[in-house]
Design a protein around this motif. Structure first.
Motif, PDB file in Angstrom:
ATOM      1  N   VAL A 297      39.486  48.620  52.278  1.00 28.11           N
ATOM      2  CA  VAL A 297      40.111  48.773  50.980  1.00 28.11           C
ATOM      3  C   VAL A 297      40.759  47.447  50.552  1.00 28.11           C
ATOM      4  CG1 VAL A 297      41.874  49.990  49.640  1.00 28.11           C
ATOM      5  CG2 VAL A 297      40.513  51.232  51.322  1.00 28.11           C
ATOM      6  N   GLY A 298      41.376  46.766  51.499  1.00 28.83           N
ATOM      7  CA  GLY A 298      41.988  45.477  51.209  1.00 28.83           C
ATOM      8  C   GLY A 298      40.965  44.453  50.736  1.00 28.83           C
ATOM      9  N   ASN A 299      39.781  44.496  51.344  1.00 32.65           N
ATOM     10  CA  ASN A 299      38.716  43.567  50.944  1.00 32.65           C
ATOM     11  C   ASN A 299      38.236  43.879  49.530  1.00 32.65           C
ATOM     12  OD1 ASN A 299      37.097  41.371  51.420  1.00 32.65           O
ATOM     13  ND2 ASN A 299      35.535  42.500  52.549  1.00 32.65           N
ATOM     14  N   ALA A 300      38.141  45.179  49.208  1.00 31.27           N
ATOM     15  CA  ALA A 300      37.728  45.568  47.854  1.00 31.27           C
ATOM     16  C   ALA A 300      38.733  45.064  46.827  1.00 31.27           C
ATOM     17  CB  ALA A 300      37.590  47.084  47.763  1.00 31.27           C
ATOM     18  N   TYR A 301      40.019  45.203  47.139  1.00 35.16           N
ATOM     19  CA  TYR A 301      41.061  44.735  46.222  1.00 35.16           C
ATOM     20  C   TYR A 301      41.139  43.211  46.180  1.00 35.16           C
ATOM     21  CZ  TYR A 301      43.119  49.246  45.021  1.00 35.16           C
ATOM     22  OH  TYR A 301      43.333  50.505  44.504  1.00 35.16           O
ATOM     23  N   TYR A 302      40.638  42.552  47.204  1.00 35.64           N
ATOM     24  CA  TYR A 302      40.600  41.085  47.186  1.00 35.64           C
ATOM     25  C   TYR A 302      39.666  40.584  46.088  1.00 35.64           C
ATOM     26  CZ  TYR A 302      39.411  36.326  48.630  1.00 35.64           C
ATOM     27  OH  TYR A 302      39.176  34.963  48.642  1.00 35.64           O
ATOM     28  N   TYR A 303      38.551  41.302  45.904  1.00 31.43           N
ATOM     29  CA  TYR A 303      37.569  40.885  44.900  1.00 31.43           C
ATOM     30  C   TYR A 303      37.855  41.471  43.522  1.00 31.43           C
ATOM     31  CZ  TYR A 303      34.722  38.933  48.640  1.00 31.43           C
ATOM     32  OH  TYR A 303      34.268  38.168  49.687  1.00 31.43           O
ATOM     33  N   PHE A 304      38.412  42.693  43.490  1.00 29.40           N
ATOM     34  CA  PHE A 304      38.684  43.360  42.216  1.00 29.40           C
ATOM     35  C   PHE A 304      40.058  44.018  42.291  1.00 29.40           C
ATOM     36  CE2 PHE A 304      34.066  43.381  42.762  1.00 29.40           C
ATOM     37  CZ  PHE A 304      33.635  42.866  41.551  1.00 29.40           C
ATOM     38  N   SER A 305      40.882  43.774  41.297  1.00 29.41           N
ATOM     39  CA  SER A 305      42.249  44.300  41.317  1.00 29.41           C
ATOM     40  C   SER A 305      42.296  45.813  41.097  1.00 29.41           C
ATOM     41  CB  SER A 305      43.093  43.604  40.241  1.00 29.41           C
ATOM     42  OG  SER A 305      42.578  43.856  38.949  1.00 29.41           O
ATOM     43  N   GLY A 306      41.203  46.385  40.593  1.00 29.99           N
ATOM     44  CA  GLY A 306      41.154  47.822  40.366  1.00 29.99           C
ATOM     45  C   GLY A 306      39.871  48.196  39.664  1.00 29.99           C
ATOM     46  N   LYS A 307      39.763  49.471  39.284  1.00 29.72           N
ATOM     47  CA  LYS A 307      38.532  49.945  38.648  1.00 29.72           C
ATOM     48  C   LYS A 307      38.279  49.255  37.318  1.00 29.72           C
ATOM     49  CE  LYS A 307      39.402  54.356  38.638  1.00 29.72           C
ATOM     50  NZ  LYS A 307      39.155  55.802  38.384  1.00 29.72           N
ATOM     51  N   GLU A 308      39.373  48.965  36.600  1.00 33.16           N
ATOM     52  CA  GLU A 308      39.193  48.312  35.301  1.00 33.16           C
ATOM     53  C   GLU A 308      38.523  46.952  35.460  1.00 33.16           C
ATOM     54  OE1 GLU A 308      42.033  49.558  36.346  1.00 33.16           O
ATOM     55  OE2 GLU A 308      42.539  51.194  34.952  1.00 33.16           O
ATOM     56  N   GLU A 309      38.927  46.204  36.488  1.00 36.54           N
ATOM     57  CA  GLU A 309      38.318  44.893  36.694  1.00 36.54           C
ATOM     58  C   GLU A 309      36.869  45.031  37.157  1.00 36.54           C
ATOM     59  OE1 GLU A 309      39.120  40.620  38.929  1.00 36.54           O
ATOM     60  OE2 GLU A 309      40.693  42.158  38.910  1.00 36.54           O
ATOM     61  N   LEU A 310      36.558  46.099  37.862  1.00 38.69           N
ATOM     62  CA  LEU A 310      35.174  46.360  38.236  1.00 38.69           C
ATOM     63  C   LEU A 310      34.317  46.564  36.981  1.00 38.69           C
ATOM     64  CD1 LEU A 310      35.618  48.677  41.321  1.00 38.69           C
ATOM     65  CD2 LEU A 310      34.084  46.703  41.248  1.00 38.69           C
ATOM     66  N   VAL A 311      34.840  47.321  36.034  1.00 39.67           N
ATOM     67  CA  VAL A 311      34.102  47.540  34.798  1.00 39.67           C
ATOM     68  C   VAL A 311      33.970  46.237  34.024  1.00 39.67           C
ATOM     69  CG1 VAL A 311      34.044  48.792  32.606  1.00 39.67           C
ATOM     70  CG2 VAL A 311      34.786  49.958  34.681  1.00 39.67           C
ATOM     71  N   GLN A 312      35.023  45.413  34.032  1.00 41.29           N
ATOM     72  CA  GLN A 312      34.923  44.101  33.392  1.00 41.29           C
ATOM     73  C   GLN A 312      33.842  43.253  34.057  1.00 41.29           C
ATOM     74  OE1 GLN A 312      36.215  43.298  30.653  1.00 41.29           O
ATOM     75  NE2 GLN A 312      37.762  44.889  30.402  1.00 41.29           N
ATOM     76  N   GLY A 313      33.731  43.360  35.370  1.00 37.49           N
ATOM     77  CA  GLY A 313      32.660  42.657  36.074  1.00 37.49           C
ATOM     78  C   GLY A 313      31.297  43.141  35.642  1.00 37.49           C
ATOM     79  N   PHE A 314      31.196  44.439  35.405  1.00 36.66           N
ATOM     80  CA  PHE A 314      29.954  45.012  34.893  1.00 36.66           C
ATOM     81  C   PHE A 314      29.656  44.491  33.494  1.00 36.66           C
ATOM     82  CE2 PHE A 314      28.318  48.495  32.157  1.00 36.66           C
ATOM     83  CZ  PHE A 314      27.003  48.482  32.607  1.00 36.66           C
ATOM     84  N   TYR A 315      30.674  44.452  32.634  1.00 35.08           N
ATOM     85  CA  TYR A 315      30.495  43.909  31.289  1.00 35.08           C
ATOM     86  C   TYR A 315      29.977  42.467  31.345  1.00 35.08           C
ATOM     87  CZ  TYR A 315      33.295  47.737  29.192  1.00 35.08           C
ATOM     88  OH  TYR A 315      33.760  48.946  28.759  1.00 35.08           O
ATOM     89  N   ASP A 316      30.595  41.661  32.209  1.00 38.33           N
ATOM     90  CA  ASP A 316      30.214  40.247  32.323  1.00 38.33           C
ATOM     91  C   ASP A 316      28.764  40.121  32.786  1.00 38.33           C
ATOM     92  OD1 ASP A 316      32.746  39.495  31.561  1.00 38.33           O
ATOM     93  OD2 ASP A 316      33.469  39.157  33.600  1.00 38.33           O
ATOM     94  N   ARG A 317      28.400  40.923  33.774  1.00 39.72           N
ATOM     95  CA  ARG A 317      27.032  40.853  34.295  1.00 39.72           C
ATOM     96  C   ARG A 317      26.024  41.312  33.245  1.00 39.72           C
ATOM     97  NH1 ARG A 317      25.507  44.044  39.720  1.00 39.72           N
ATOM     98  NH2 ARG A 317      25.512  45.842  38.320  1.00 39.72           N
ATOM     99  N   LEU A 318      26.356  42.383  32.534  1.00 42.97           N
ATOM    100  CA  LEU A 318      25.464  42.885  31.498  1.00 42.97           C
ATOM    101  C   LEU A 318      25.278  41.847  30.399  1.00 42.97           C
ATOM    102  CD1 LEU A 318      23.864  45.405  30.549  1.00 42.97           C
ATOM    103  CD2 LEU A 318      25.922  46.112  29.312  1.00 42.97           C
ATOM    104  N   ALA A 319      26.382  41.177  30.022  1.00 44.67           N
ATOM    105  CA  ALA A 319      26.302  40.144  28.985  1.00 44.67           C
ATOM    106  C   ALA A 319      25.423  38.989  29.428  1.00 44.67           C
ATOM    107  CB  ALA A 319      27.706  39.645  28.643  1.00 44.67           C
ATOM    108  N   ALA A 320      25.541  38.593  30.694  1.00 41.03           N
ATOM    109  CA  ALA A 320      24.738  37.475  31.199  1.00 41.03           C
ATOM    110  C   ALA A 320      23.255  37.849  31.258  1.00 41.03           C
ATOM    111  CB  ALA A 320      25.235  37.070  32.586  1.00 41.03           C
TER     112      ALA A 320
END
Length: 238
Positions: free
Chosen positions: A45-68
């Motif tokens: 869980v700590g490793n997951a939070y190291y890369y993403f601060s929470g679910k919202e940031e995960l979705v932002q990562g998805f947005y960024d990837r989709l845009a690219a």
């Protein structure tokens, strides 16, 4: 060693993001926890939070990837095409192609994104990178066309084209026709109309309306609302 570590880090980040997307689809956004994502991805869980601060940031990562991904496909499709209506159509239909695998669970994101206070809102500060990437793509749609325009149109129009794109995305999120066929028809039908509107904006008689639309966009949509004055009577006097 540094390159290997970076590659490994990116692999882990991608694994967490892909796992989250799958769980969001299977369980829904609200029912999926960071702990469940970490467990499914095989990381702490700590490793997951190291890369993403929470679910919202995960979705932002998805947005960024989709845009690219969309930018890459759209730019290839528009290569050699100079007609503005065709370029608008291509940028919209290629987005539908790239986003199609995520259609089933997109409604979960948009339910949260509809909340103006949500960081998932396309107008939120947290969405700035993905928003700017799409606006920049529409800037390329305009600049690569055979339309002659001035600096003011070059500044204003990409964001207005983005709003058209955003409206189509919202319609797509609620479209239940096979392969979002109804949204595709809407993209084709509106592309020519939008292109005609852009061409009309060259004329001085229409320019005040364009400036007003730009002013509304900047004041009410992509900036934080102005704070209420502490003393309404004092504010009125000013």
């Amino acid at each position: 060693m540094a390159a290997t570590k970076t590659a490994k880090s990116e692999q882990t980040r991608t694994l967490i993001l892909n796992t989250a997307m799958r769980l969001f689809e299977e369980r829904g956004y609200d029912q999926t926890t960071m702990r469940a994502i970490a467990q499914e991805a095989g990381v702490s869980v700590g490793n997951a939070y190291y890369y993403f601060s929470g679910k919202e940031e995960l979705v932002q990562g998805f947005y960024d990837r989709l845009a690219a991904e969309h930018a890459e496909v759209a730019l290839a499709a528009m290569r050699g095409v100079t007609d503005l209506a065709d370029r608008i159509r291509l940028v919209l239909t290629t987005w539908l192609d790239v986003a199609e695998p995520y259609h089933a669970f997109a409604k979960h994101f948009f339910r949260n994104a509809a909340d103006p206070s949500s960081p998932l809102s396309p107008f939120a500060a947290e969405s700035a990178d993905a928003r700017e990437a799409v606006i920049d793509l529409h800037r390329t749609v305009l600049s690569g066309s055979n339309l002659r325009y001035d600096a003011e149109i070059a500044r204003i129009m990409p964001e207005l084209l983005w709003l058209h794109h955003l409206a189509l995305v919202l319609y797509w999120a609620h479209d239940r026709t096979p392969q979002a066929e109804r949204t595709r028809r809407l993209a084709v039908r509106t592309s020519g109309t939008v292109a005609k509107a852009v061409r009309l904006c060259k004329y001085k008689v229409v320019r005040p309306l364009v400036r007003e639309a730009d002013s509304i966009l900047r004041e009410f949509l992509i900036t934080d609302p102005d704070p209420e004055p502490a003393d309404p009577d004092a504010a009125a006097k000013d």
